[in-house]
Each structure stands twice: as structure tokens, then as C-alpha cells.
Scaffold this active site. Structure first.
Site, PDB file in Angstrom:
ATOM      1  N   ASP A 176      75.964  88.430  62.548  1.00 43.50           N
ATOM      2  CA  ASP A 176      75.716  89.328  63.678  1.00 43.50           C
ATOM      3  C   ASP A 176      74.391  88.893  64.315  1.00 43.50           C
ATOM      4  O   ASP A 176      73.321  89.251  63.841  1.00 43.50           O
ATOM      5  CB  ASP A 176      75.639  90.773  63.177  1.00 43.50           C
ATOM      6  CG  ASP A 176      75.200  91.742  64.272  1.00 43.50           C
ATOM      7  OD1 ASP A 176      74.995  91.310  65.431  1.00 43.50           O
ATOM      8  OD2 ASP A 176      75.060  92.945  63.959  1.00 43.50           O
ATOM      9  N   TRP A 224      71.527  97.526  60.496  1.00 40.61           N
ATOM     10  CA  TRP A 224      72.730  96.936  61.108  1.00 40.61           C
ATOM     11  C   TRP A 224      73.633  96.321  60.052  1.00 40.61           C
ATOM     12  O   TRP A 224      74.861  96.399  60.165  1.00 40.61           O
ATOM     13  CB  TRP A 224      72.353  95.943  62.205  1.00 40.61           C
ATOM     14  CG  TRP A 224      71.783  96.656  63.389  1.00 40.61           C
ATOM     15  CD1 TRP A 224      70.504  96.600  63.864  1.00 40.61           C
ATOM     16  CD2 TRP A 224      72.472  97.597  64.246  1.00 40.61           C
ATOM     17  NE1 TRP A 224      70.352  97.437  64.944  1.00 40.61           N
ATOM     18  CE2 TRP A 224      71.536  98.063  65.193  1.00 40.61           C
ATOM     19  CE3 TRP A 224      73.763  98.106  64.281  1.00 40.61           C
ATOM     20  CZ2 TRP A 224      71.867  98.993  66.186  1.00 40.61           C
ATOM     21  CZ3 TRP A 224      74.109  99.034  65.262  1.00 40.61           C
ATOM     22  CH2 TRP A 224      73.162  99.474  66.199  1.00 40.61           C
ATOM     23  N   LYS A 233      70.733  92.561  74.269  1.00 41.88           N
ATOM     24  CA  LYS A 233      69.412  92.260  73.736  1.00 41.88           C
ATOM     25  C   LYS A 233      68.872  90.996  74.403  1.00 41.88           C
ATOM     26  O   LYS A 233      67.878  91.047  75.128  1.00 41.88           O
ATOM     27  CB  LYS A 233      69.450  92.067  72.222  1.00 41.88           C
ATOM     28  CG  LYS A 233      69.440  93.343  71.361  1.00 41.88           C
ATOM     29  CD  LYS A 233      70.547  94.303  71.625  1.00 41.88           C
ATOM     30  CE  LYS A 233      70.461  95.590  70.839  1.00 41.88           C
ATOM     31  NZ  LYS A 233      71.281  95.620  69.653  1.00 41.88           N
TER      32      LYS A 233
END
Ligand SMILES: *Cc1c(COP(=O)(O)O)cnc(C)c1O
Length: 360
Positions: free
Chosen positions: A172, A102, A196
Site C-alpha cells: 500500500d 493503515w 496524497k
């Protein structure tokens, strides 16, 4: 119904009481005669839903008054671009820390808008640890420092918040937000896709410090400008109303559990016992350095990868779903966010031990 335990990394399992409440309110919200899906986002009913969700979120994370909380669309991936567009502010470059898949995506997108300087990278060791801060190269005139506190695929997590001095820190937090208390004042901007640990997909949370808004690059599209979005209370266009409402139900549930302090205790216990089971066995392994192991996403491999399919089908029979590892890593991954009860982790550990005993 015998509800299975769903270890999906995202969209991920939601608390059953939240789903049940959503079901009870689906057709007629609070005597309004309307489903939340059917309401004007500007009407008094949805306004009350939106305001309560924000107030509860602010209370859960003690978000200081000089931060705006935005409820956006587009996912965390859109923030990879919106962050540089909004925070570039004429600075020469931005610093990025590379701890896995990511981070790399954020770096790739950032490089479309500004010069990216890699402050530190864990790539050389296969992303199995977090580079210590004293090894980072930070630029004092950087627009911001970006990092990924929890790498959802690699299962690597920061146990500390980097110190970037006066340079705004951008995080993030898609797969770790609300898993524990957080000192929001250490950050310039935090973003997280909801699917999530917050709610359903289609919603993205952004916390942005007031002074970082209002200086977006000239060609920034109106709908991507944090200042515009903030000035319109995240309603510069139609927001994801249903997802916003469902996230609000999750916040309500979290408060009833004792908030993020209580969740942190449970989350740490869940992670500790799963890692202990993996470490105690010769059959299962996790490659991540002990002090960099994620509480939320726990990848593990079987000593014999040929048994992966058998492991997964047996797990599904035992009511343990979505344990297949990310295609880039292989093996298994157990995502154990807030909504995964401790009994789910216990059931997984028991299954793992039985599988090892019978098949190894
Ligand atoms: C899932 C995830 C993303 C991507 O989120 P989308 O909402 O699908 O864009 C980005 N970063 C992290 C850390 C993630 O876990």
C-alpha cells in the site's frame, strides 16, 4: 494571491503549475471546445489524455512491461478487499506486516476473505519502528505478503524492500509512491490512493503483475476483478476521468522536475532538515526510530500539549495550514509530499523556532 503552505496529509497540496494549467484548460481542453469533465471516456480526446498519463507514469517509475497499470475508483481502502479477492488463488492464508493504523485496516479487511497470518508487528513498541526482516514469520505457501511502506499517520517508513522469495509482495504505497525511484519488479502488486502524492481524490492506482490476474475468487464482483479491469483498459465502467487527467498533469510536472530521482533528493533534504530542527530542540519531539522515519509525514509533539491550539492558530496566521496531528495521535503532523516546496519546510522550521523562543 498569497498561497499558504498546506501540510494536509490528504487530500494534499498540488503543484501550483498543475492547478494553473488545469484552470487554463478547464473550459476548453486543447481546442476541443469541451472540458475534460464533459468528454466521453471513449472519445479520441480522452483516450489521448489517458494514454499519455499511463506512458508518463510508466516512464517515471520504469514500470516493466509485464505489469498492468490500472486507474481505478474506490480509494486505497477498496484495495484492502480487492487484493484478497483477486490474489487468494486458493492458497491457505496471506501474511501481513503490522506497522500501524493503515496496516491494521488492511489486515481487518483481508481477514474477511482469507486467513491472515501476522508476519511481524511493531504494536508492542507503539509503532515507532519497523520490525527487522529477520524477525518476520513468513509462510512459503502464503497467497501474498502485504505491507505498508509508509504509515501516513504514525510517520513510519520502510527504507528497504522486504524479500519474500516467490511469494508475491503487495504494498500500500498511498503516501509514498513517486517520492523516489522504485524497483517495481520486486512487487506482485502495488496500490495507492491518489490524494496524497499523485493528484486529487477519486483515483486509485494499481500496478499488478500479469501472472497474478485471472484467478479471482468466484464471487468477485465484475468491477473488482483486476483481469476484467485490465482487459478494458480501466474502462470496464466510466473511470474517474477528471482525476485521471489531473494525475497526468502531475506526472508531466514531475518529469519536468527531473523525475523521481530529483524528487528523492529534494524530499530527503526537506525531511532531514525538519527532523534536524525537531531533534535539536527540547520543545519538539518525534518518537520514531531514526532509521524508520518517514520522508513524507512527520508527526511531532510540543513539550506542552496545552500550547497545541496556540501553535496551530499562530501557524495558520503565518500561512502554514493543516498541521494538526491525526486525532488518534494528537500533536502535529507535517505532510511534505512532492508538491510541498522546500520553502514551505523552511517556513515551518522558522515558525517552530520562533514559537519555541517566544512561548517555551
Ligand atoms: C490515506 C491512506 C489510505 C486510505 O486511502 P483512501 O483512498 O481514503 O481509501 C490507505 N492507506 C494509506 C497508507 C493511506 O495513507
Amino acid at each position: 494571491m498569497n498561497r499558504p503552505f498546506n501540510f494536509s496529509a490528504g487530500p494534499a497540496t498540488l503543484p501550483l503549475p498543475v492547478l494553473e494549467r488545469a484552470q487554463a484548460e478547464l473550459v476548453d481542453w486543447n481546442g476541443s471546445g469541451m472540458s475534460v469533465m464533459e468528454m466521453s471516456h471513449r472519445g479520441k480526446e480522452f483516450t489521448s489524455i489517458a494514454e499519455k498519463a499511463e506512458a508518463d507514469l510508466r516512464s517515471l517509475l520504469s514500470i516493466p512491461d509485464n505489469y498492468r497499470v490500472l486507474f481505478l475508483q474506490g480509494g486505497a481502502s477498496s484495495q484492502f478487499a480487492m487484493v484478497p479477492m483477486n490474489l487468494h488463488r486458493g492458497r491457505p492464508s496471506a501474511d501481513y506486516v503490522n506497522t500501524g493504523v493503515w496496516s491494521k485496516k488492511a489486515i481487518g479487511e483481508g481477514a474477511r476473505f482469507l486467513d491472515v497470518s501476522i508476519a511481524a508487528s511493531a504494536e508492542a513498541n507503539g509503532f515507532t519502528d519497523i520490525p527487522a526482516q529477520d524477525s518476520w514469520t513468513l509462510n512459503a505457501d502464503a497467497a501474498y505478503v502485504h505491507y505498508t511502506p509508509n504509515e501516513t499517520i504514525g510517520g513510519v517508513e520502510f527504507g528497504w524492500i522486504p524479500d519474500t522469495g516467490d511469494v508475491p509482495l503487495v504494498a500500500d504505497m498511498s503516501s509514498t509512491i513517486l517520492s523516489r525511484p522504485l524497483d517495481v519488479s520486486r512487487f506482485g502488486l502495488i496500490y495507492a490512493g491518489a490524494q496524497k502524492n499523485v493528484g486529487p481524490s477519486g483515483l486509485t492506482l494499481v500496478f499488478v503483475r500479469d501472472d497474478l490476474m485471472g484467478d479471482a475468487a468466484p464471487r468477485t464482483p465484475t468491477q473488482f476483478d483486476y483481469k476484467v479491469l485490465s482487459d478494458h483498459g480501466s474502462m470496464a465502467n466510466t473511470p474517474p476521468t477528471l482525476a485521471w487527467y489531473l494525475a497526468g498533469l502531475v506526472f508531466d510536472w514531475l518529469l519536468a522536475q527531473g523525475g523521481v530521482t530529483a524528487m528523492a533528493e529534494i524530499n530527503q533534504r526537506k525531511a532531514d532538515k525538519l527532523y534536524a530542527a525537531i531533534d535539536a530542540s527540547d520543545f519538539y519531539a518525534n518518537p520514531v526510530a531514526k532509521d524508520a522515519r518517514s520522508w513524507m509525514n512527520i508527526p511531532f509533539t510540543l513539550a506542552d500539549a496545552e500550547r497545541d491550539t496556540e501553535f496551530l492558530s499562530g501557524a495558520a496566521e503565518a500561512g502554514l495550514f493543516s498541521l494538526k496531528g491525526h486525532r488518534s495521535v494528537g500533536g502535529m503532523r507535517a505532510s511534505i509530499y512532492n508538491a510541498m516546496p522546500e520553502s514551505g519546510v523552511d517556513a515551518l522550521i522558522q515558525y517552530m523556532s520562533e514559537f519555541e523562543r517566544d512561548k517555551a
